[in-house]
Scaffold this motif. Structure first.
Motif, PDB file in Angstrom:
ATOM      1  N   SER A  31     -60.870 -26.894 -74.747  1.00 32.48           N
ATOM      2  CA  SER A  31     -61.230 -25.976 -73.662  1.00 32.48           C
ATOM      3  C   SER A  31     -62.482 -26.416 -72.911  1.00 32.48           C
ATOM      4  CB  SER A  31     -61.410 -24.557 -74.200  1.00 32.48           C
ATOM      5  OG  SER A  31     -62.424 -24.522 -75.171  1.00 32.48           O
ATOM      6  N   LEU A  32     -63.424 -27.063 -73.585  1.00 32.50           N
ATOM      7  CA  LEU A  32     -64.625 -27.556 -72.910  1.00 32.50           C
ATOM      8  C   LEU A  32     -64.274 -28.652 -71.903  1.00 32.50           C
ATOM      9  CD1 LEU A  32     -67.669 -27.324 -72.694  1.00 32.50           C
ATOM     10  CD2 LEU A  32     -67.865 -29.039 -74.489  1.00 32.50           C
ATOM     11  N   VAL A  33     -63.328 -29.511 -72.258  1.00 34.63           N
ATOM     12  CA  VAL A  33     -62.883 -30.570 -71.346  1.00 34.63           C
ATOM     13  C   VAL A  33     -62.133 -29.954 -70.166  1.00 34.63           C
ATOM     14  CG1 VAL A  33     -61.430 -32.625 -71.146  1.00 34.63           C
ATOM     15  CG2 VAL A  33     -62.815 -32.279 -73.194  1.00 34.63           C
ATOM     16  N   VAL A  34     -61.306 -28.957 -70.437  1.00 33.99           N
ATOM     17  CA  VAL A  34     -60.584 -28.271 -69.365  1.00 33.99           C
ATOM     18  C   VAL A  34     -61.585 -27.616 -68.409  1.00 33.99           C
ATOM     19  CG1 VAL A  34     -59.027 -26.357 -68.832  1.00 33.99           C
ATOM     20  CG2 VAL A  34     -58.499 -27.898 -70.709  1.00 33.99           C
ATOM     21  N   ALA A  35     -62.622 -27.001 -68.951  1.00 36.73           N
ATOM     22  CA  ALA A  35     -63.647 -26.368 -68.120  1.00 36.73           C
ATOM     23  C   ALA A  35     -64.378 -27.398 -67.261  1.00 36.73           C
ATOM     24  CB  ALA A  35     -64.636 -25.605 -68.997  1.00 36.73           C
ATOM     25  N   ALA A  36     -64.705 -28.545 -67.847  1.00 36.99           N
ATOM     26  CA  ALA A  36     -65.404 -29.592 -67.092  1.00 36.99           C
ATOM     27  C   ALA A  36     -64.532 -30.146 -65.965  1.00 36.99           C
ATOM     28  CB  ALA A  36     -65.834 -30.715 -68.041  1.00 36.99           C
ATOM     29  N   ILE A  37     -63.265 -30.365 -66.254  1.00 34.61           N
ATOM     30  CA  ILE A  37     -62.340 -30.868 -65.228  1.00 34.61           C
ATOM     31  C   ILE A  37     -62.162 -29.825 -64.128  1.00 34.61           C
ATOM     32  CG2 ILE A  37     -59.931 -31.495 -64.797  1.00 34.61           C
ATOM     33  CD1 ILE A  37     -59.945 -32.783 -67.620  1.00 34.61           C
ATOM     34  N   SER A  38     -62.025 -28.572 -64.511  1.00 29.94           N
ATOM     35  CA  SER A  38     -61.867 -27.493 -63.529  1.00 29.94           C
ATOM     36  C   SER A  38     -63.099 -27.381 -62.642  1.00 29.94           C
ATOM     37  CB  SER A  38     -61.620 -26.163 -64.232  1.00 29.94           C
ATOM     38  OG  SER A  38     -60.461 -26.237 -65.007  1.00 29.94           O
ATOM     39  N   PHE A  39     -64.278 -27.461 -63.245  1.00 31.67           N
ATOM     40  CA  PHE A  39     -65.510 -27.408 -62.464  1.00 31.67           C
ATOM     41  C   PHE A  39     -65.582 -28.574 -61.488  1.00 31.67           C
ATOM     42  CE2 PHE A  39     -69.892 -28.711 -61.735  1.00 31.67           C
ATOM     43  CZ  PHE A  39     -70.397 -27.560 -61.153  1.00 31.67           C
ATOM     44  N   ALA A  40     -65.221 -29.770 -61.951  1.00 30.32           N
ATOM     45  CA  ALA A  40     -65.256 -30.950 -61.080  1.00 30.32           C
ATOM     46  C   ALA A  40     -64.281 -30.794 -59.910  1.00 30.32           C
ATOM     47  CB  ALA A  40     -64.926 -32.203 -61.888  1.00 30.32           C
ATOM     48  N   LEU A  41     -63.096 -30.267 -60.176  1.00 31.04           N
ATOM     49  CA  LEU A  41     -62.126 -30.044 -59.099  1.00 31.04           C
ATOM     50  C   LEU A  41     -62.639 -29.020 -58.088  1.00 31.04           C
ATOM     51  CD1 LEU A  41     -58.774 -29.980 -61.099  1.00 31.04           C
ATOM     52  CD2 LEU A  41     -59.472 -31.665 -59.405  1.00 31.04           C
ATOM     53  N   CYS A  42     -63.171 -27.912 -58.576  1.00 30.82           N
ATOM     54  CA  CYS A  42     -63.695 -26.884 -57.673  1.00 30.82           C
ATOM     55  C   CYS A  42     -64.873 -27.416 -56.857  1.00 30.82           C
ATOM     56  CB  CYS A  42     -64.116 -25.649 -58.462  1.00 30.82           C
ATOM     57  SG  CYS A  42     -62.741 -24.698 -59.126  1.00 30.82           S
ATOM     58  N   ALA A  43     -65.762 -28.159 -57.506  1.00 27.46           N
ATOM     59  CA  ALA A  43     -66.913 -28.727 -56.791  1.00 27.46           C
ATOM     60  C   ALA A  43     -66.459 -29.732 -55.743  1.00 27.46           C
ATOM     61  CB  ALA A  43     -67.874 -29.375 -57.781  1.00 27.46           C
ATOM     62  N   ALA A  44     -65.471 -30.559 -56.088  1.00 25.32           N
ATOM     63  CA  ALA A  44     -64.967 -31.553 -55.132  1.00 25.32           C
ATOM     64  C   ALA A  44     -64.340 -30.869 -53.914  1.00 25.32           C
ATOM     65  CB  ALA A  44     -63.954 -32.463 -55.812  1.00 25.32           C
ATOM     66  N   ILE A  45     -63.626 -29.786 -54.133  1.00 21.94           N
ATOM     67  CA  ILE A  45     -63.012 -29.054 -53.020  1.00 21.94           C
ATOM     68  C   ILE A  45     -64.097 -28.433 -52.141  1.00 21.94           C
ATOM     69  CG2 ILE A  45     -61.634 -27.015 -52.456  1.00 21.94           C
ATOM     70  CD1 ILE A  45     -59.864 -27.793 -54.896  1.00 21.94           C
ATOM     71  N   GLU A  46     -65.124 -27.851 -52.748  1.00 24.15           N
ATOM     72  CA  GLU A  46     -66.210 -27.253 -51.962  1.00 24.15           C
ATOM     73  C   GLU A  46     -66.961 -28.311 -51.152  1.00 24.15           C
ATOM     74  OE1 GLU A  46     -67.093 -24.048 -51.431  1.00 24.15           O
ATOM     75  OE2 GLU A  46     -65.327 -23.459 -52.569  1.00 24.15           O
ATOM     76  N   VAL A  47     -67.222 -29.466 -51.742  1.00 24.99           N
ATOM     77  CA  VAL A  47     -67.915 -30.542 -51.024  1.00 24.99           C
ATOM     78  C   VAL A  47     -67.018 -31.083 -49.908  1.00 24.99           C
ATOM     79  CG1 VAL A  47     -68.851 -32.874 -51.260  1.00 24.99           C
ATOM     80  CG2 VAL A  47     -69.435 -31.130 -52.929  1.00 24.99           C
ATOM     81  N   ALA A  48     -65.729 -31.192 -50.176  1.00 23.51           N
ATOM     82  CA  ALA A  48     -64.803 -31.685 -49.149  1.00 23.51           C
ATOM     83  C   ALA A  48     -64.776 -30.759 -47.941  1.00 23.51           C
ATOM     84  CB  ALA A  48     -63.399 -31.834 -49.735  1.00 23.51           C
ATOM     85  N   GLN A  49     -65.001 -29.471 -48.162  1.00 26.21           N
ATOM     86  CA  GLN A  49     -64.998 -28.534 -47.046  1.00 26.21           C
ATOM     87  C   GLN A  49     -66.140 -28.804 -46.075  1.00 26.21           C
ATOM     88  OE1 GLN A  49     -64.951 -24.686 -48.874  1.00 26.21           O
ATOM     89  NE2 GLN A  49     -62.755 -24.755 -49.249  1.00 26.21           N
ATOM     90  N   LEU A  50     -67.193 -29.429 -46.531  1.00 21.87           N
ATOM     91  CA  LEU A  50     -68.315 -29.767 -45.652  1.00 21.87           C
ATOM     92  C   LEU A  50     -67.973 -30.914 -44.702  1.00 21.87           C
ATOM     93  CD1 LEU A  50     -71.231 -29.569 -48.229  1.00 21.87           C
ATOM     94  CD2 LEU A  50     -70.650 -27.900 -46.464  1.00 21.87           C
ATOM     95  N   THR A  51     -66.957 -31.707 -45.033  1.00 19.80           N
ATOM     96  CA  THR A  51     -66.606 -32.881 -44.230  1.00 19.80           C
ATOM     97  C   THR A  51     -65.657 -32.563 -43.089  1.00 19.80           C
ATOM     98  OG1 THR A  51     -64.687 -33.463 -45.568  1.00 19.80           O
ATOM     99  CG2 THR A  51     -66.820 -34.353 -46.269  1.00 19.80           C
ATOM    100  N   GLY A  52     -64.934 -31.495 -43.158  1.00 26.79           N
ATOM    101  CA  GLY A  52     -63.949 -31.192 -42.130  1.00 26.79           C
ATOM    102  C   GLY A  52     -62.570 -31.766 -42.417  1.00 26.79           C
TER     103      GLY A  52
END
Length: 84
Positions: A31-52
């Motif tokens: 579950s810790l690995v799943v949480a880390a992967i999920s956080f990375a995916l969510c963070a990547a999506i949020e950062v991608a939103q800054l690019t357009g």
């Protein structure tokens, strides 16, 4: 619900869905690995939103707006002088 509470609730629900989908794909992953992967995916999506890029993809594939979003909510809360 509206305003900041709705924004945070929507983000939290989105993160839960990402976590659940990640857990379903990685059934035997801790579950810790799943949480880390999920956080990375969510963070990547949020950062991608800054690019357009998500906005451009949403024009081509409207369904992608549900997955990637088209804009970041942070940009809407910034004061006008910060946009320059």
């Amino acid at each position: 619900m509206d305003g900041a509470v709705a924004d945070f609730a929507g983000d939290a629900l989105y993160a839960v869905v990402v976590y659940l989908l990640t857990a379903i794909v990685g059934v035997r992953v801790r579950s810790l690995v799943v949480a880390a992967i999920s956080f990375a995916l969510c963070a990547a999506i949020e950062v991608a939103q800054l690019t357009g890029v998500p906005a451009s993809l949403a024009e081509l594939f409207p369904v992608s707006r549900l997955i990637l979003g088209a804009t970041t909510r942070f940009a809407h809360h910034m004061p006008p002088q910060a946009d320059r």
